[in-house]
Design a protein around this motif. Structure first.
Motif, PDB file in Angstrom:
ATOM      1  N   MET A 163      39.904 115.357  18.666  1.00 24.81           N
ATOM      2  CA  MET A 163      40.878 114.393  18.238  1.00 24.81           C
ATOM      3  C   MET A 163      41.557 114.909  16.987  1.00 24.81           C
ATOM      4  N   ALA A 164      42.882 114.937  17.009  1.00 25.08           N
ATOM      5  CA  ALA A 164      43.644 115.441  15.866  1.00 25.08           C
ATOM      6  C   ALA A 164      43.782 114.353  14.812  1.00 25.08           C
ATOM      7  N   SER A 165      43.684 114.759  13.593  1.00 30.58           N
ATOM      8  CA  SER A 165      43.890 113.799  12.509  1.00 30.58           C
ATOM      9  C   SER A 165      45.024 114.289  11.633  1.00 30.58           C
ATOM     10  N   HIS A 166      45.651 113.366  10.938  1.00 34.29           N
ATOM     11  CA  HIS A 166      46.738 113.714  10.033  1.00 34.29           C
ATOM     12  C   HIS A 166      46.156 114.015   8.671  1.00 34.29           C
ATOM     13  N   PRO A 167      46.481 115.174   8.121  1.00 34.28           N
ATOM     14  CA  PRO A 167      45.987 115.450   6.765  1.00 34.28           C
ATOM     15  C   PRO A 167      46.704 114.548   5.769  1.00 34.28           C
ATOM     16  N   ARG A 168      45.965 113.933   4.932  1.00 34.24           N
ATOM     17  CA  ARG A 168      46.524 113.055   3.898  1.00 34.24           C
ATOM     18  C   ARG A 168      46.178 113.633   2.535  1.00 34.24           C
ATOM     19  N   ASP A 169      47.097 113.519   1.637  1.00 32.61           N
ATOM     20  CA  ASP A 169      46.852 113.955   0.271  1.00 32.61           C
ATOM     21  C   ASP A 169      46.088 112.841  -0.437  1.00 32.61           C
ATOM     22  N   LEU A 170      44.804 113.065  -0.663  1.00 32.63           N
ATOM     23  CA  LEU A 170      43.959 112.040  -1.276  1.00 32.63           C
ATOM     24  C   LEU A 170      44.186 111.924  -2.779  1.00 32.63           C
ATOM     25  N   THR A 171      45.040 112.786  -3.328  1.00 29.51           N
ATOM     26  CA  THR A 171      45.301 112.714  -4.769  1.00 29.51           C
ATOM     27  C   THR A 171      46.453 111.774  -5.090  1.00 29.51           C
ATOM     28  N   VAL A 172      47.140 111.260  -4.077  1.00 24.17           N
ATOM     29  CA  VAL A 172      48.244 110.337  -4.319  1.00 24.17           C
ATOM     30  C   VAL A 172      47.667 108.998  -4.777  1.00 24.17           C
ATOM     31  N   ALA A 173      48.049 108.599  -5.962  1.00 22.42           N
ATOM     32  CA  ALA A 173      47.539 107.354  -6.533  1.00 22.42           C
ATOM     33  C   ALA A 173      48.270 106.166  -5.909  1.00 22.42           C
ATOM     34  N   PRO A 174      47.586 105.043  -5.791  1.00 20.45           N
ATOM     35  CA  PRO A 174      48.280 103.847  -5.313  1.00 20.45           C
ATOM     36  C   PRO A 174      49.373 103.439  -6.300  1.00 20.45           C
ATOM     37  N   PRO A 175      50.371 102.710  -5.832  1.00 20.99           N
ATOM     38  CA  PRO A 175      51.432 102.256  -6.745  1.00 20.99           C
ATOM     39  C   PRO A 175      50.853 101.441  -7.902  1.00 20.99           C
ATOM     40  N   GLU A 176      51.568 101.473  -9.019  1.00 22.00           N
ATOM     41  CA  GLU A 176      51.125 100.804 -10.243  1.00 22.00           C
ATOM     42  C   GLU A 176      50.831  99.321 -10.015  1.00 22.00           C
ATOM     43  N   PHE A 177      51.687  98.639  -9.257  1.00 18.11           N
ATOM     44  CA  PHE A 177      51.463  97.223  -8.995  1.00 18.11           C
ATOM     45  C   PHE A 177      50.094  97.003  -8.361  1.00 18.11           C
ATOM     46  N   LEU A 178      49.754  97.813  -7.377  1.00 19.41           N
ATOM     47  CA  LEU A 178      48.454  97.646  -6.708  1.00 19.41           C
ATOM     48  C   LEU A 178      47.301  97.943  -7.652  1.00 19.41           C
ATOM     49  N   ARG A 179      47.443  98.990  -8.461  1.00 19.91           N
ATOM     50  CA  ARG A 179      46.364  99.320  -9.389  1.00 19.91           C
ATOM     51  C   ARG A 179      46.135  98.191 -10.386  1.00 19.91           C
ATOM     52  N   LEU A 180      47.213  97.527 -10.801  1.00 23.99           N
ATOM     53  CA  LEU A 180      47.062  96.420 -11.746  1.00 23.99           C
ATOM     54  C   LEU A 180      46.559  95.151 -11.071  1.00 23.99           C
ATOM     55  N   ALA A 181      47.163  94.787  -9.956  1.00 19.44           N
ATOM     56  CA  ALA A 181      46.875  93.498  -9.322  1.00 19.44           C
ATOM     57  C   ALA A 181      45.585  93.510  -8.512  1.00 19.44           C
ATOM     58  N   ALA A 182      45.091  94.675  -8.126  1.00 20.82           N
ATOM     59  CA  ALA A 182      43.929  94.735  -7.235  1.00 20.82           C
ATOM     60  C   ALA A 182      42.607  94.377  -7.923  1.00 20.82           C
ATOM     61  N   HIS A 183      42.557  94.469  -9.229  1.00 25.48           N
ATOM     62  CA  HIS A 183      41.320  94.120  -9.927  1.00 25.48           C
ATOM     63  C   HIS A 183      41.089  92.616  -9.764  1.00 25.48           C
ATOM     64  N   PRO A 184      39.891  92.191  -9.379  1.00 27.61           N
ATOM     65  CA  PRO A 184      39.657  90.758  -9.105  1.00 27.61           C
ATOM     66  C   PRO A 184      40.011  89.816 -10.257  1.00 27.61           C
ATOM     67  N   LEU A 185      39.683  90.176 -11.487  1.00 25.04           N
ATOM     68  CA  LEU A 185      40.006  89.277 -12.603  1.00 25.04           C
ATOM     69  C   LEU A 185      41.511  89.257 -12.859  1.00 25.04           C
ATOM     70  N   ARG A 186      42.153  90.417 -12.790  1.00 20.14           N
ATOM     71  CA  ARG A 186      43.604  90.431 -13.006  1.00 20.14           C
ATOM     72  C   ARG A 186      44.319  89.659 -11.901  1.00 20.14           C
TER      73      ARG A 186
END
Length: 152
Positions: A1-24
């Protein structure tokens, strides 16, 4: 089964990094109800004041919330959700995930036969007290009219 190589170093967008924390995320949802002081947010989320202040600072530095001093005596500070920045951040996060989630820019104003832009109706929202009714009403108007009405 072929898989697509993904660049795992790509950071999530800033909004997600800020909003994803449960307390935030909890702070953002509390601020969606209206402007609040830090001590009110501490009560609502049930966390220590220093932890709430730390996460509010991160949200403020990221532009998702704003802080202002009370117009009454200047002693109390109120935090407010920046709905436009949150909407742009959420839209950009969707577009970063997949091009089909990219939102179209608002339509340009229509022109009269004379070539001059037509005037869009303008609405002024005035908030008395320290609530978020006016910013929420403004955001709802912008959302439901797709730019056909301006706010003053």
């Amino acid at each position: 089964m072929a898989s697509h190589p993904r660049d795992l170093t790509v950071a999530p967008p800033e909004f997600l990094r800020l909003a994803a924390h449960p307390l935030r995320w909890r702070l953002l949802t509390e601020l969606a109800d209206g402007d609040h002081r830090v001590r009110e947010l501490v009560e609502r989320v049930g966390e220590p004041q220093n932890l709430v202040s730390y996460h509010l600072r991160l949200l403020r530095d990221g532009g998702l919330v704003t802080a202002r001093r009370s117009s009454f005596d200047g002693r109390d500070g109120y935090y407010r959700l920046d709905l436009e920045r949150c909407a742009r951040g959420l839209a950009a996060s969707g577009a970063a995930l997949h091009p089909a989630l990219r939102q179209e820019p608002p339509a340009l104003p229509r022109r009269h036969a004379t070539g001059t832009p037509s005037r869009r109706p303008a609405v002024l929202f005035v908030c008395t007290g320290n609530s978020a009714r006016s910013p929420i009403a403004e955001a709802l108007l912008r959302h439901h009219t797709a730019g056909r009405v301006t706010t003053v």
